[in-house]
Design a protein around this motif. Structure first.
Motif, PDB file in Angstrom:
ATOM      1  N   GLU A  99      29.536  87.192  53.708  1.00 49.43           N
ATOM      2  CA  GLU A  99      28.515  87.884  52.920  1.00 49.43           C
ATOM      3  C   GLU A  99      28.643  89.397  53.056  1.00 49.43           C
ATOM      4  O   GLU A  99      28.480  90.139  52.082  1.00 49.43           O
ATOM      5  CB  GLU A  99      27.127  87.419  53.362  1.00 49.43           C
ATOM      6  N   LYS A 100      28.965  89.871  54.257  1.00 51.77           N
ATOM      7  CA  LYS A 100      29.117  91.315  54.463  1.00 51.77           C
ATOM      8  C   LYS A 100      30.268  91.878  53.633  1.00 51.77           C
ATOM      9  O   LYS A 100      30.133  92.927  52.982  1.00 51.77           O
ATOM     10  CB  LYS A 100      29.365  91.612  55.949  1.00 51.77           C
ATOM     11  N   ILE A 101      31.404  91.198  53.681  1.00 50.99           N
ATOM     12  CA  ILE A 101      32.568  91.709  52.952  1.00 50.99           C
ATOM     13  C   ILE A 101      32.297  91.715  51.452  1.00 50.99           C
ATOM     14  O   ILE A 101      32.601  92.692  50.753  1.00 50.99           O
ATOM     15  CB  ILE A 101      33.823  90.877  53.282  1.00 50.99           C
ATOM     16  N   LEU A 102      31.714  90.639  50.945  1.00 46.64           N
ATOM     17  CA  LEU A 102      31.434  90.583  49.512  1.00 46.64           C
ATOM     18  C   LEU A 102      30.393  91.627  49.118  1.00 46.64           C
ATOM     19  O   LEU A 102      30.488  92.238  48.048  1.00 46.64           O
ATOM     20  CB  LEU A 102      30.979  89.180  49.121  1.00 46.64           C
ATOM     21  N   GLN A 103      29.396  91.864  49.964  1.00 51.16           N
ATOM     22  CA  GLN A 103      28.411  92.903  49.655  1.00 51.16           C
ATOM     23  C   GLN A 103      29.079  94.273  49.580  1.00 51.16           C
ATOM     24  O   GLN A 103      28.770  95.081  48.693  1.00 51.16           O
ATOM     25  CB  GLN A 103      27.308  92.933  50.721  1.00 51.16           C
ATOM     26  N   VAL A 115      23.139  90.501  49.967  1.00 53.09           N
ATOM     27  CA  VAL A 115      23.910  89.433  49.328  1.00 53.09           C
ATOM     28  C   VAL A 115      23.842  88.170  50.174  1.00 53.09           C
ATOM     29  O   VAL A 115      24.047  88.208  51.389  1.00 53.09           O
ATOM     30  CB  VAL A 115      25.374  89.872  49.126  1.00 53.09           C
ATOM     31  N   ARG A 116      23.543  87.055  49.512  1.00 50.75           N
ATOM     32  CA  ARG A 116      23.427  85.766  50.173  1.00 50.75           C
ATOM     33  C   ARG A 116      24.269  84.720  49.443  1.00 50.75           C
ATOM     34  O   ARG A 116      24.607  84.881  48.267  1.00 50.75           O
ATOM     35  CB  ARG A 116      21.968  85.288  50.170  1.00 50.75           C
ATOM     36  N   SER A 117      24.550  83.637  50.138  1.00 52.23           N
ATOM     37  CA  SER A 117      25.213  82.508  49.502  1.00 52.23           C
ATOM     38  C   SER A 117      24.406  82.063  48.291  1.00 52.23           C
ATOM     39  O   SER A 117      23.180  81.970  48.348  1.00 52.23           O
ATOM     40  CB  SER A 117      25.334  81.342  50.486  1.00 52.23           C
ATOM     41  N   SER A 122      29.161  90.891  40.746  1.00 52.65           N
ATOM     42  CA  SER A 122      30.406  91.496  40.288  1.00 52.65           C
ATOM     43  C   SER A 122      31.013  92.243  41.465  1.00 52.65           C
ATOM     44  O   SER A 122      30.302  92.921  42.210  1.00 52.65           O
ATOM     45  CB  SER A 122      30.140  92.466  39.136  1.00 52.65           C
ATOM     46  N   VAL A 123      32.321  92.116  41.644  1.00 49.93           N
ATOM     47  CA  VAL A 123      32.984  92.727  42.789  1.00 49.93           C
ATOM     48  C   VAL A 123      34.215  93.498  42.332  1.00 49.93           C
ATOM     49  O   VAL A 123      34.814  93.194  41.297  1.00 49.93           O
ATOM     50  CB  VAL A 123      33.406  91.668  43.835  1.00 49.93           C
TER      51      VAL A 123
END
Length: 789
Positions: A99-103, A115-117, A122-123
């Motif tokens: 979640e940290k990396i995707l945020q 950001v949560r599961s 958009s990334v």
């Protein structure tokens, strides 16, 4: 205690599983853009392409080694980037590492959003790799009418899949890819340099804490370095080229607790093969995060971590994320020293000791109170060598149970991105070198009737194996050399399995027909076992592992693996409840959805889909079965031919049985395996409008949405079909009718003429995904956005 799976199904099908009420609010989803629209598209049009002359001024180098068909590399201009974990913007709630990396790579998030599961975001990936599928991605990119790449520094092109094809057409295709790379200033690694995932890792395009995606299902390999290694598909890649962004649904995260240490004679390959069999469906469509003590993690070298992360996709997971720890730091220090000492190492542009210092001054880690969908554990100290197969990664057997059967081997393979690094080659060579001690010092030959194929993961890895004398030892034993690239493991080139043959491979997939004939048997194992089997002629191991007395098998289960106390049991219950509540709240729609007001249908999206059910009764029906590897890189194949060969590897009679507008229904984990988008487009070519299953592989889900194929998870339907038709045949016309009333979010099933009729509530289909499908897929959606801009 066991952990109940939460939000475990495929990205789009998750919302459409058998729910008693809609699981996604169209009001919420409609306000989220999968890829930023007019502003992004407009700004990218003003960017100038890097001139070919500027690209040509970059330094070049050639790899000096005895391997053939080596590549020359044009290096790109170094770019400045942050190497440490970025500071959090505002206060976040506790997060997993995923979640940290995707945020940190997300754009357009509301202020204060954690950001949560389950979240759609958009990334902007740090890197996006394509290999031979760069060519079809180029075609898609050109069709989008976008003049230039949004950010060439994101891209890496590495040729690897069809290197053995020396036809004029394939050579021309590779030249077109290279020219495209030079025109746009993209790093290009030509045929013979290495397998794309190894190139990404050894050239340090992967970095801890970064989101690194690749248009190949084994991009999970990047997770071994503490990066979020996710697989995308060629349409996604073209979209990233055009916009710099792509869409994700943040997956549920499973924590895999590793205890003990790896015993001598047991490798990382044994870990992942055992996990695939011991926890067959527990991590389906989850991101996996591995955790353990410093002692435990130190027993798993980086090469073994790569093997484990690489095969997490076969396990059913979306990533296999290892921590940013001292083992990784030691490897990075070595790479930094190597880059500084050798002037031909282009990695000096991406790694220095100062950058490693910066990384470990603030390493990214999961929060101690992060919530996981589930936790599993395995005690590595109790692990033994494991064998996968035949013809399924979900069948795993301890070697000591399989070896007494003396299964004759016809072909052995030390190939692929999973296990063909220098350390793997050394492990295999040791088998022959040890045998030489009993043979007057002479390397013994492989067994009569066995062919042993070897291919290094990269030219550099082969060079290292040659320097150690390991490569030569295998060649002296009679091994057949192949280029540093893909090959038999994907059913291409020399050495494929013939009907009736048995093969054992250190690669990652043994799906029926993948490595050759549908009538062959394929097993997977560690490099040591492959070498020992090639030497003896039967599946066998070495003396390096000794079975302990009173051996009770692998200690594994649900939870942390620590001794249970009343406090830990209560903590586990609370963690599970908190995780469940949070994910239900995030996935259930608001008041409008709860009142059952119906699904808003966008123009061009069907309100209702009806057809006769054609039942393909198989779990884990993989993409090799749906669309065989031998067709995957035939770029000129017609739509009519695609329809004809659809499901050919699964059932050659499917083409004659299935008719246009039929509804294909299959078992659980449909579409697992490789990232080939033809698994979806071949079904569309066959004019199948909808696939229903118990669950889907995530990579197939993504391909389906991106190409306009609909899918729905209805486990009850699979159970009813299996109860009604217990005699298993591959493809069956059932006479049943399936109707999906999209507007009402209901499915209706008529079980044949005069049979039972029933219906079930499913989730609403969100508007943003409707929009993509209504426009004919992601490629045309991006074209529409560009036109509006």
């Amino acid at each position: 205690m066991s952990y109940r799976p939460v939000a475990a199904s495929a990205q789009w099908a998750r919302m459409l599983s058998r729910a008693r009420r809609p699981t996604t609010s169209t009001t919420t989803i409609a306000n989220q853009r999968l890829i930023t629209g007019a502003t992004t598209i407009t700004s990218q049009r003003t960017r100038l392409a890097l001139p070919a002359s500027q690209h040509g001024q970059c330094q070049c180098r050639t790899i000096a080694t005895t391997a053939f068909n080596r590549a020359t590399l044009d290096t790109e201009t170094p770019t400045e980037t942050s190497w440490a974990a970025p500071p959090a913007e505002g206060k976040r709630g506790p997060q997993t590492l995923t979640e940290k990396i995707l945020q940190d790579h997300a754009v357009g998030l509301p202020a204060g959003k954690t950001v949560r599961s389950g979240d759609y975001i958009s990334v902007i990936p740090a890197r996006c790799m394509t290999h031979d599928n760069t060519f079809p991605a180029m075609k898609k990119f050109y069709s989008m009418n976008v003049p230039e790449l949004k950010d060439p520094s994101q891209m890496v092109f590495a040729i690897d899949h069809q290197v053995q094809d020396t036809s004029e057409a394939n050579i021309r295709k590779y030249k077109l890819i290279e020219d495209f790379a030079k025109t746009h200033g993209v790093p290009f690694y030509g045929a013979g340099h290495g397998i794309s995932h190894q190139v990404m890792i050894e050239e340090l395009y992967v970095w801890p804490g970064k989101l690194c995606v690749g248009s190949d299902s084994h991009s999970t390999s990047y997770s071994a370095l503490g990066a979020a290694g996710f697989s995308v598909v060629r349409t996604d890649a073209a979209g990233i080229w055009a916009t710099g962004q792509t869409w994700f649904q943040v997956p549920p995260v499973a924590k895999v607790n590793l205890t003990g240490v790896l015993p001598p004679g047991v490798a990382g390959k044994d870990v992942i093969v055992a996990l695939c069999g011991l926890f067959q469906s527990d991590v389906l469509n989850h991101a996996v995060e591995f955790a353990g003590s410093e002692e435990t993690m130190a027993s798993i070298p980086l090469d073994d971590r790569i093997s484990i992360s690489n095969m997490c996709t076969e396990w059913g997971a979306l990533t296999g994320l290892f921590p940013v720890d001292k083992t990784l730091e030691r490897w990075l220090r070595y790479k930094a020293t190597e880059a500084a000492m050798f002037p031909d190492r282009t990695t000096k542009e991406r790694i220095t000791h100062e950058k490693v210092d910066e990384l470990f001054a603030n390493p990214m880690r999961a929060d101690p109170d992060a919530q996981y969908a589930k936790q599993l554990y395995i005690n590595l100290s109790t692990l033994s060598p494991y064998i996968s197969g035949p013809n399924s990664v979900k069948i795993s057997t301890p070697l000591n149970e399989l070896a007494p059967k003396k299964i004759k081997v016809n072909k052995a393979y030390l190939v692929s991105c999973t296990n063909s690094r220098a350390s793997d080659i050394a492990a295999a060579a040791k088998v022959f070198k040890d045998a030489a001690k009993q043979n007057g010092g002479k390397i013994p030959k492989i067994a009569d009737g066995v062919k042993f194929y070897i291919a290094a993961a990269s030219a550099r890895e082969q060079e290292a194996a040659e320097d150690a004398g390991d490569w030569q030892a295998l060649v002296e034993a009679g091994a057949i050399e192949l280029p540093a690239a893909c090959g038999p493991c994907i059913g291409l080139g020399t050495g494929l399995l013939e009907p009736g043959e048995v093969g054992i491979s250190a690669s990652n997939r043994n799906f029926k027909g993948r490595m050759g004939s549908r009538d062959a048997l394929a097993y997977l194992s560690s490099p040591e076992v492959v070498a020992a089997s090639a030497l003896s002629g039967v599946i066998s191991g070495t003396d390096s592992f000794q079975i302990p007395e009173n051996y009770q098998g692998v200690e594994h289960g649900y939870g942390t693996g620590a001794p249970e106390t009343m406090e830990s049991q209560l903590g586990n219950v609370l963690e599970q409840l908190e995780s469940l509540i949070e994910r239900v709240e995030s996935s259930v729609g608001g008041e409008e959805s709860a009142q059952g007001g119906g699904t808003k249908i966008l123009p061009g999206f069907p309100e209702k889909i009806t057809g006769e059910i054609v039942f393909c009764d198989m779990d884990n029906l993989d993409t090799d079965n749906i669309y065989a590897g031998k067709y995957t890189y035939q770029d000129d194949i017609t739509k009519e031919t695609m329809a004809k060969v659809c499901m050919e590897n699964y059932d050659p009679t499917f083409a004659d049985i299935a008719k246009p507008n039929d509804i294909v229904v299959s078992g659980f984990n449909f579409g697992c395996g490789s990232s080939r988008e033809q698994a979806a487009t071949a079904l569309l070519a066959k004019q199948i409008p909808l696939v229903v299953s118990g669950s889907f592989g995530a990579i197939f889900s993504r391909n389906s949405i991106n190409n306009g194929l609909l899918g729905l998870e209805v486990p009850r339907l699979v159970e009813r079909l299996r109860a009604t038709f217990p005699d298993k045949i591959p493809t069956r016309r059932t006479g049943w009718t399936f109707t999906w009333d999209v507007a009402r979010s209901v499915v209706q099933v008529q079980e044949g003429e005069g049979g039972e009729q029933w219906e079930e509530k499913v989730g609403e289909f969100p508007e943003n995904l409707q929009d993509i499908i209504a426009k004919g897929g992601l490629e045309k959606w991006i074209m529409a956005q560009a036109a509006e801009a």
